[in-house]
Design a protein around this motif. Structure first.
Motif, PDB file in Angstrom:
ATOM      1  N   LEU A 216      -9.619  -8.063 -15.643  1.00 32.61           N
ATOM      2  CA  LEU A 216      -8.443  -8.030 -15.125  1.00 32.61           C
ATOM      3  C   LEU A 216      -7.417  -9.662 -15.596  1.00 32.61           C
ATOM      4  O   LEU A 216      -6.981 -10.165 -15.182  1.00 32.61           O
ATOM      5  N   GLY A 217      -8.821 -10.294 -17.269  1.00 32.96           N
ATOM      6  CA  GLY A 217      -7.559 -11.525 -17.419  1.00 32.96           C
ATOM      7  C   GLY A 217      -7.321 -11.701 -16.866  1.00 32.96           C
ATOM      8  O   GLY A 217      -6.983 -13.596 -17.188  1.00 32.96           O
TER       9      GLY A 217
ATOM     10  N   VAL B 290      -1.398 -13.579 -15.694  1.00 31.31           N
ATOM     11  CA  VAL B 290      -0.814 -12.354 -16.113  1.00 31.31           C
ATOM     12  C   VAL B 290       0.837 -11.763 -15.530  1.00 31.31           C
ATOM     13  O   VAL B 290       1.358 -11.020 -15.199  1.00 31.31           O
ATOM     14  N   PRO B 291       0.731 -12.168 -13.971  1.00 27.46           N
ATOM     15  CA  PRO B 291       2.030 -12.096 -13.071  1.00 27.46           C
ATOM     16  C   PRO B 291       3.024 -13.067 -13.741  1.00 27.46           C
ATOM     17  O   PRO B 291       4.119 -11.556 -13.469  1.00 27.46           O
ATOM     18  N   ALA B 292       3.064 -13.954 -14.579  1.00 23.43           N
ATOM     19  CA  ALA B 292       4.424 -14.480 -14.966  1.00 23.43           C
ATOM     20  C   ALA B 292       5.023 -13.482 -16.411  1.00 23.43           C
ATOM     21  O   ALA B 292       5.500 -13.007 -15.980  1.00 23.43           O
TER      22      ALA B 292
ATOM     23  N   GLY C 149       3.904  -4.846 -19.900  1.00 22.65           N
ATOM     24  CA  GLY C 149       2.838  -3.831 -18.858  1.00 22.65           C
ATOM     25  C   GLY C 149       1.750  -4.723 -18.214  1.00 22.65           C
ATOM     26  O   GLY C 149       1.547  -5.495 -19.357  1.00 22.65           O
ATOM     27  N   THR C 150       1.513  -4.207 -17.674  1.00 22.84           N
ATOM     28  CA  THR C 150      -0.373  -4.640 -16.980  1.00 22.84           C
ATOM     29  C   THR C 150      -1.311  -5.371 -17.606  1.00 22.84           C
ATOM     30  O   THR C 150      -1.900  -6.178 -18.286  1.00 22.84           O
ATOM     31  N   ARG C 151      -1.456  -3.921 -18.494  1.00 21.81           N
ATOM     32  CA  ARG C 151      -2.239  -4.335 -19.622  1.00 21.81           C
ATOM     33  C   ARG C 151      -2.229  -5.267 -20.974  1.00 21.81           C
ATOM     34  O   ARG C 151      -3.062  -6.158 -21.254  1.00 21.81           O
ATOM     35  N   THR C 152      -1.514  -4.770 -21.325  1.00 21.00           N
ATOM     36  CA  THR C 152      -0.974  -5.664 -22.699  1.00 21.00           C
ATOM     37  C   THR C 152      -0.613  -7.151 -22.033  1.00 21.00           C
ATOM     38  O   THR C 152      -0.701  -8.076 -22.935  1.00 21.00           O
TER      39      THR C 152
END
Length: 271
Positions: free
Chosen positions: A18-19, A177-179, A187-190
């Motif tokens: 999830l990072g 990640v949300p920022a 994108g989410t994965r990037t």
């Protein structure tokens, strides 16, 4: 030793998948399972976070999921706040650190439960279909920081994450990640891959100011914890490729809620 290995594996899997969020589990695990004080636990957590993030970053970079320039901007903005936060953490009472950590764990959990699951699925399909360019913009056609509205949001978010990393010993990926998704259009994965770059730099910066709290660390427990976390990060990366991010996030969110309740109880002295 067994507890250190198990806890480290869970932290690594969560961070690799999830990072973010996995490092929030490291501090309570070090305190309640391995007997560390809040101050030494936050320092030890930074060691684990730095090593694990580097490993997960390499795995994501191989797949082209790291925006290096964007990540560097976030990281540089957080360097000084992370260092100052590390100095402050050594001077805060244990009860304050524990209570603050309980609040952060609860906020992270709520954010995970409220995340846009549909967006994750769309981003996953888009990135698999188009591929993620590590420097030239998001998979949805963005043009980097300038297109997303300038460097201001990135700098502010990076500074806030750096301060949080320095004080509480967490990587801050649950904020990064949300920022990256909302302010810069990744994108989410990037965003997960790029966020790991920020986490690594912030953790190292915070560690550099904590030499005074590192003297009493039990390296015999930290070493297996960190080793299991590093191996877990590889498994987390593979797990993220197979399972929906929403499923992983919900599981971690409910674990964090339990952690928040336990730490809040401890901080207020309620039995």
């Amino acid at each position: 030793m067994i507890l250190a290995l198990l806890a480290g594996a869970v932290v690594g899997i969560a961070l690799g998948a999830l990072g973010g969020g996995g490092s929030v589990l490291a501090v309570p695990a070090l305190i309640y399972l391995l007997g560390f004080s809040p101050v030494t636990a936050t320092t030890a957590s930074l060691v684990v976070v730095a090593l694990t993030s580097v490993t997960a970053l390499y795995a994501h970079a191989r797949d082209g999921r790291v925006r290096w320039r964007t990540g560097a901007l976030f990281a540089v903005a957080g360097l000084i706040p992370a260092a100052l936060g590390g100095v402050l953490a050594a001077r805060l009472p244990d009860a304050v650190l524990t209570g603050a950590f309980a609040v952060i764990a609860a906020v992270v959990a709520i954010g995970m439960l409220r995340s846009d699951d549909g967006r994750d699925e769309r981003d996953d399909r888009d990135e698999k279909a188009s591929g993620a360019d590590s420097d030239s913009g998001s998979v949805r056609g963005g043009e980097g920081v300038e297109r997303a509205g300038g460097t201001g949001p990135a700098v502010r978010a990076g500074a806030g994450v750096g301060a949080l990393t320095g004080v509480l010993g967490v990587g801050g990926g649950f904020l990064v990640v949300p920022a990256l998704i909302r302010t810069l259009g990744l994108g989410t994965r990037t965003a997960v891959g790029t966020g790991l770059l920020v986490i690594t730099v912030n953790a190292i910066a915070a560690l550099a100011t904590r030499s005074g709290t590192a003297q009493g660390l039990e390296w015999g427990l930290i070493a297996p914890f960190a080793a299991a976390a590093v191996l877990g990060a590889w498994d987390g990366k593979r797990l993220a490729d197979r399972l929906p991010a929403a499923t992983l996030r919900r599981i971690l969110a409910w674990v964090l809620i339990a952690v928040a309740v336990a730490m809040a109880t401890d901080a207020t002295g309620v039995v």
